[in-house]
Structures are given as C-alpha cells and as structure tokens.
Motif scaffolding. Structure first.
Motif, PDB file in Angstrom:
ATOM      1  N   SER A 143      -2.923   2.524  11.175  1.00  0.00           N
ATOM      2  CA  SER A 143      -2.128   1.873  10.134  1.00  0.00           C
ATOM      3  C   SER A 143      -1.955   0.370  10.414  1.00  0.00           C
ATOM      4  O   SER A 143      -2.043  -0.465   9.515  1.00  0.00           O
ATOM      5  CB  SER A 143      -0.762   2.556  10.059  1.00  0.00           C
ATOM      6  OG  SER A 143      -0.024   2.029   9.000  1.00  0.00           O
ATOM      7  N   HIS A 188      10.488   6.268   9.621  1.00  0.00           N
ATOM      8  CA  HIS A 188       9.461   5.458  10.283  1.00  0.00           C
ATOM      9  C   HIS A 188      10.025   4.268  11.070  1.00  0.00           C
ATOM     10  O   HIS A 188       9.256   3.464  11.585  1.00  0.00           O
ATOM     11  CB  HIS A 188       8.461   4.924   9.254  1.00  0.00           C
ATOM     12  CG  HIS A 188       7.453   5.950   8.825  1.00  0.00           C
ATOM     13  ND1 HIS A 188       6.460   6.407   9.657  1.00  0.00           N
ATOM     14  CD2 HIS A 188       7.288   6.617   7.659  1.00  0.00           C
ATOM     15  CE1 HIS A 188       5.715   7.300   9.017  1.00  0.00           C
ATOM     16  NE2 HIS A 188       6.204   7.453   7.807  1.00  0.00           N
ATOM     17  N   ALA A 214       0.386   5.038   1.438  1.00  0.00           N
ATOM     18  CA  ALA A 214      -0.534   5.593   2.425  1.00  0.00           C
ATOM     19  C   ALA A 214      -0.278   7.078   2.692  1.00  0.00           C
ATOM     20  O   ALA A 214       0.153   7.461   3.769  1.00  0.00           O
ATOM     21  CB  ALA A 214      -0.414   4.797   3.724  1.00  0.00           C
ATOM     22  N   ARG A 244       0.847  -1.199   0.000  1.00  0.00           N
ATOM     23  CA  ARG A 244       0.000   0.000   0.000  1.00  0.00           C
ATOM     24  C   ARG A 244       0.875   1.240   0.000  1.00  0.00           C
ATOM     25  O   ARG A 244       2.018   1.238   0.457  1.00  0.00           O
ATOM     26  CB  ARG A 244      -0.988  -0.035   1.142  1.00  0.00           C
ATOM     27  CG  ARG A 244      -0.605   0.330   2.580  1.00  0.00           C
ATOM     28  CD  ARG A 244       0.707  -0.105   3.082  1.00  0.00           C
ATOM     29  NE  ARG A 244       0.945   0.053   4.487  1.00  0.00           N
ATOM     30  CZ  ARG A 244       1.642   1.058   5.045  1.00  0.00           C
ATOM     31  NH1 ARG A 244       2.189   1.972   4.320  1.00  0.00           N
ATOM     32  NH2 ARG A 244       1.819   1.090   6.351  1.00  0.00           N
ATOM     33  N   TYR A 268      -2.247   7.787  13.456  1.00  0.00           N
ATOM     34  CA  TYR A 268      -1.815   6.915  12.379  1.00  0.00           C
ATOM     35  C   TYR A 268      -1.226   5.586  12.887  1.00  0.00           C
ATOM     36  O   TYR A 268      -1.465   4.535  12.296  1.00  0.00           O
ATOM     37  CB  TYR A 268      -0.809   7.707  11.523  1.00  0.00           C
ATOM     38  CG  TYR A 268       0.307   6.898  11.014  1.00  0.00           C
ATOM     39  CD1 TYR A 268       0.138   6.140   9.856  1.00  0.00           C
ATOM     40  CD2 TYR A 268       1.508   6.840  11.693  1.00  0.00           C
ATOM     41  CE1 TYR A 268       1.158   5.357   9.393  1.00  0.00           C
ATOM     42  CE2 TYR A 268       2.528   6.053  11.236  1.00  0.00           C
ATOM     43  CZ  TYR A 268       2.356   5.319  10.091  1.00  0.00           C
ATOM     44  OH  TYR A 268       3.351   4.531   9.646  1.00  0.00           O
ATOM     45  N   SER A 278      -0.889  10.990   3.607  1.00  0.00           N
ATOM     46  CA  SER A 278      -1.830  11.813   4.368  1.00  0.00           C
ATOM     47  C   SER A 278      -2.216  12.963   3.456  1.00  0.00           C
ATOM     48  O   SER A 278      -1.342  13.644   2.939  1.00  0.00           O
ATOM     49  CB  SER A 278      -1.150  12.359   5.626  1.00  0.00           C
ATOM     50  OG  SER A 278      -0.594  11.296   6.352  1.00  0.00           O
ATOM     51  N   ARG A 285       8.602   2.060   3.410  1.00  0.00           N
ATOM     52  CA  ARG A 285       8.414   3.490   3.711  1.00  0.00           C
ATOM     53  C   ARG A 285       9.749   4.109   4.086  1.00  0.00           C
ATOM     54  O   ARG A 285      10.762   3.419   4.159  1.00  0.00           O
ATOM     55  CB  ARG A 285       7.371   3.659   4.815  1.00  0.00           C
ATOM     56  CG  ARG A 285       7.671   2.875   6.075  1.00  0.00           C
ATOM     57  CD  ARG A 285       6.465   2.885   7.004  1.00  0.00           C
ATOM     58  NE  ARG A 285       6.733   2.145   8.233  1.00  0.00           N
ATOM     59  CZ  ARG A 285       5.805   1.857   9.134  1.00  0.00           C
ATOM     60  NH1 ARG A 285       4.562   2.240   8.950  1.00  0.00           N
ATOM     61  NH2 ARG A 285       6.109   1.190  10.230  1.00  0.00           N
ATOM     62  N   ASP A 295      -4.653   8.303   4.366  1.00  0.00           N
ATOM     63  CA  ASP A 295      -4.525   8.416   5.828  1.00  0.00           C
ATOM     64  C   ASP A 295      -5.116   9.746   6.290  1.00  0.00           C
ATOM     65  O   ASP A 295      -4.402  10.706   6.573  1.00  0.00           O
ATOM     66  CB  ASP A 295      -3.046   8.298   6.235  1.00  0.00           C
ATOM     67  CG  ASP A 295      -2.576   6.849   6.229  1.00  0.00           C
ATOM     68  OD1 ASP A 295      -3.343   5.963   5.803  1.00  0.00           O
ATOM     69  OD2 ASP A 295      -1.421   6.604   6.654  1.00  0.00           O
TER      70      ASP A 295
HETATM   71  N1  GLU Z   1       0.542   8.338   6.354  1.00  0.00           N
HETATM   72  C1  GLU Z   1       1.846   7.897   6.730  1.00  0.00           C
HETATM   73  C2  GLU Z   1       2.861   8.846   6.153  1.00  0.00           C
HETATM   74  O1  GLU Z   1       2.574   9.492   5.159  1.00  0.00           O
HETATM   75  C3  GLU Z   1       2.070   6.488   6.204  1.00  0.00           C
HETATM   76  C4  GLU Z   1       3.301   5.851   6.681  1.00  0.00           C
HETATM   77  C5  GLU Z   1       3.317   4.375   6.327  1.00  0.00           C
HETATM   78  O2  GLU Z   1       3.550   4.084   5.153  1.00  0.00           O
HETATM   79  O3  GLU Z   1       3.073   3.556   7.197  1.00  0.00           O
HETATM   80  O4  GLU Z   1       3.943   9.004   6.676  1.00  0.00           O
END
Ligand code: GLU
Length: 441
Positions: free
Chosen positions: A187, A205, A7, A5, A183, A9, A201, A41
C-alpha cells in the motif's frame, strides 16, 4: 493534484462500512477535480477471487462511484520486492523465525508482567549462522520492518493531532514466511508511486498509519494526508462486524434501496451536517466536508434508508423509472398515470408489481358487516367504465344523495371495497386505473 484511492481486498463483497470509505475518497477527488483510483488489494492470492473483483466493480458502478483508473496489486509485485530490497539495504528490514505459538507465548508473558505485548526484536540479535540454522530447520522467516523508536505524529483529517509512540508498536511483518507480500508495504509503495495525496480509511487502520508513515519516510516518499473515519455500529451501538455480510451493497440493492439514498446517508452520517437527499453526486461532492465528521463510533440503522428511498422515488419522473414500470407489467399507455398514482405510496420499486396486479386484477374487497347493504347500493350506482378522474366525484356524490352518508363514513367503506385497503392513493386517480372492481360482483 488531489488523488485518492479506494483499496478493497477482493475477499468478499463490499458492505456499508466499505461504502463509507469509498464514498469519502471519491467525493474528495471529485470535489477537487482530482483523480479517484480503484485499487484492488489482491496480494493474497489464496483468498482473492475474480468474482469479488467483478462484484465490487458492479456495486461501485451501481452507486455511481466511477473510478478514473484501476490498479491491481498482484500486477505490481516487482515494485514491492524492489522496495523490500531497499529497506533491506538500509538495515531496516530483518528476518524473524518465531512460530505463531512462540509469539503468542511471548505476548502472554509480557501481559503477565504488565508490559505491552510488543515484539521483543529477539531476531535482531541472531548471528548469520543462527539464521542459517533456523532457516534450515523452519524454512524462511517473516520479514519485519525495523521501526525507529520515536514518536510518530500526524495531523489527522478527522481525528486531529495524533501521536503514537513507535516503541509501543511491534515491528510490522511486511512479508510472510510463504513470501506473501503484505498490504502494509504494498500500500505504501502504491500510494507513493501513484501520487496519492489523501488516504481516508477506517479508524482500525490508525496503527498501520503510524508504521506506514515510517516506511514511506524510509523509502523517501511523500507522506499523504491521512484521515480515519469512525467505524459503524448498529443502532444500539452494537458491533456491526457480524452483520456486515447482510449489509453488503448487493443485499441492500436487492432490497430495492436507491443508490442515492445510500450515498446521501453515508455522506452525512456521523458528521455535524444534517442528512438530506442530494439530487446528484456532484451536489454531494460540492458540500462534502471531512472536517465535519466526529471521531465517535457512528450509529447506522439500515431502516433509515427506507424513508430516503421513498423520498427519492416521490420526486422521480416516469422517464427515470420507465424500465421498472414496464417490468411490473404496466402497458405503456397507462405508465404515466400508474406512476403518478403509486410513487407516493411505495417504499421501493419492488412494490410496483403488487400495485399493478391490484389495478389489473382488482382487489379482494374489504367490506365490514355493517356496510354490506351500503356497498351493494353504492356499486349499483357506479357507472360503467372506462372511468376517468371525474368518476370518483360524480359517483360519491350520487351515493351520498341516495344513502345520506357523508365524510369518512361514505369514503372509507368505498375505498376498502374497491382497493381492499384502508389507505392508499387519491381515489379519483385510482378509479381510472382499476381494470376490475370485484366488489361489483
Ligand atoms: N485493503 C485494505 C483494506 O481493505 C486497504 C486499507 C487502506 O485503505 O489503506 O483494509
């Protein structure tokens, strides 16, 4: 089945850094014949905007990164609340009431004592009465996940073996005091319920991953494979974060850069494989290999997109660019000849109107003082139009015979007089397109 995925925001447009994340996840799914989910998100209702959701979809479509499914976190609140209840029942979720100022003070004290600034779990010691009083005084607290204080290990698809001591990480806040679901939990619930098998990602993270692994395990889910790509820096290694605004995909598109230039560069930059223009997304997917990427920050220079774009355009048949050629004002019967002449001489399709204007209206002649008589003589020898591909040859031959000039001294002044430039496409191709030759007077 492989499921990935992207994701974002929807609090802004996607930029070159997001593209990297989107592309990696997309290519992994495509290569495996799996599913690629676009997950919006949007739990932050205040900052999420429909215009950004629309913009993100438009950008991904322009890039050709099409998704098999779209999901909105804002529509899945119930699922997250259920998960929160489950954690609460297990004793892994606790309410804490410190204000941001108090937390800041705690952190400063810890740092002064040379300790890592980890939340001290003071809230765990609160009695029910104390909690009720605090709730009364301060309103609802935040909800923190109680980490198991042991090491968290995973085999990262890019970084290799990762081991993080949970005792060095603060119990993450999963629900804010105003009730906003964060999140981190949303998530995890999504990844588990949607059967996400690979999460790629940015390396910002990594700490989230450590805590998310524990949350997934607490909720009884299967931990997906995690990979963290390095973050992009500018060409000098400088942080890119401040410039990401101007490195949005829509900005790069507005500059006339080709989507395949962006994809080809980002699928290889920071890996041990050379950057080369791919002819299709399928080709990119086939050759994509996450394990060839390194952990060091990846230098990105948007200037590199220009030669890639030019290369792509040089190999394009008219059929692929007919719209842009027509939009530049080129009549249909001249389109093929026009495109064949200019495609090797443009940086982007945005250069087309300028070239057409030059052919249609003629160029301001560029004539050096010492060439004035020569050009006058040459122009008198130029046959009347319409010109064809043989005109340049016969004309320059005649000029050579009459004036005795040859080589560069013959050709360059003529090119400059006709096109107003000292470089450009093959003159035998240019002449038939020139509707007006202003140097003729
Ligand atoms: N919405 C999160 C971001 O943009 C997603 C991070 C992820 O891929 O888990 O950082």
């Amino acid at each position: 089945m492989t499921t990935t995925r992207f994701a974002p925001s929807p609090t802004g447009y996607i930029h070159i850094g997001n593209l990297r994340t989107a592309l990696f996840n997309f290519l992994i799914a495509r290569k495996a014949g799996g599913t690629f989910i676009l997950r919006i998100d949007d739990t932050d209702q205040e900052r999420s905007r429909q215009e950004y959701i629309d913009g993100i979809m438009e950008d991904l479509e322009w890039l050709g990164l099409t998704w098999d499914r779209i999901e909105y976190q804002s529509k899945r609140m119930e699922r997250y609340l259920e998960a929160a209840d489950k954690l609460r029942d297990m004793g892994r979720f606790y309410e804490a009431f410190e204000t941001p100022v108090e937390l800041d003070l705690k952190r400063k004290k810890q740092l002064n004592m040379g300790k890592p600034p980890v939340y001290d779990r003071a809230a765990l010691a609160l009695s029910d009465d104390e909690k009720a009083r605090l709730r009364e005084e301060r309103g609802p607290g935040v909800w923190r996940f109680k980490l198991d204080q042991h090491r968290i290990n995973w085999q990262d698809g890019i970084l290799g073996e990762i081991s993080i001591d949970a005792a060095s990480v603060s119990d993450p806040v999963l629900i804010r005091a105003d009730g906003q679901m964060l999140y981190t939990l949303a998530s995890v619930v999504d990844d588990t319920e949607m059967g996400v098998t690979h999460v790629v990602r940015g390396s910002d993270h990594v700490t989230n991953t450590a805590t998310q692994i524990q949350i997934i395990e607490a909720l009884g889910g299967t931990v997906p494979g995690f990979a963290h790509h390095s973050l992009l820096t500018g060409p000098q290694g400088e942080a890119l974060s401040k410039r990401l605004g101007v490195l949005s995909i829509r900005d790069l598109r507005a500059q006339g850069l080709e989507p395949m230039a962006l994809l080809s560069l980002m699928a290889r930059l920071g890996s041990s494989q050379p950057v080369e223009v791919a002819s299709s997304i399928e080709e990119l997917a086939e050759n994509f290999d996450l394990s060839t990427f390194g952990s060091a920050p990846t230098k990105f220079d948007e200037k590199d997109l220009l030669p890639l774009t030019a290369h792509i355009l040089q190999h394009r048949p008219l059929a692929d660019v007919a719209e842009a050629v027509a939009a530049a004002g080129v009549p249909e019967d001249k389109a093929e000849a026009f495109w064949m002449v200019v495609r090797d001489n443009i940086a982007t399709l945005k250069d087309l109107p300028g070239w057409w204007q030059l052919f249609r209206d003629g160029a301001e002649p560029l004539i050096d003082e010492e060439d004035r008589d020569f050009i006058a003589e040459a122009m008198a020898l130029l046959p009347d139009g319409p010109h064809d591909e043989t005109t340049w040859g016969t004309w320059t031959k005649a000029v050579k015979e009459q004036t005795g000039r040859k080589g560069r001294g013959l050709f360059m002044p003529l090119r400059k007089a006709v096109t107003g430039m000292d470089h450009g496409p093959d003159m035998s191709q240019v002449l038939p397109l020139m509707q007006v030759i202003r140097a003729r007077g």
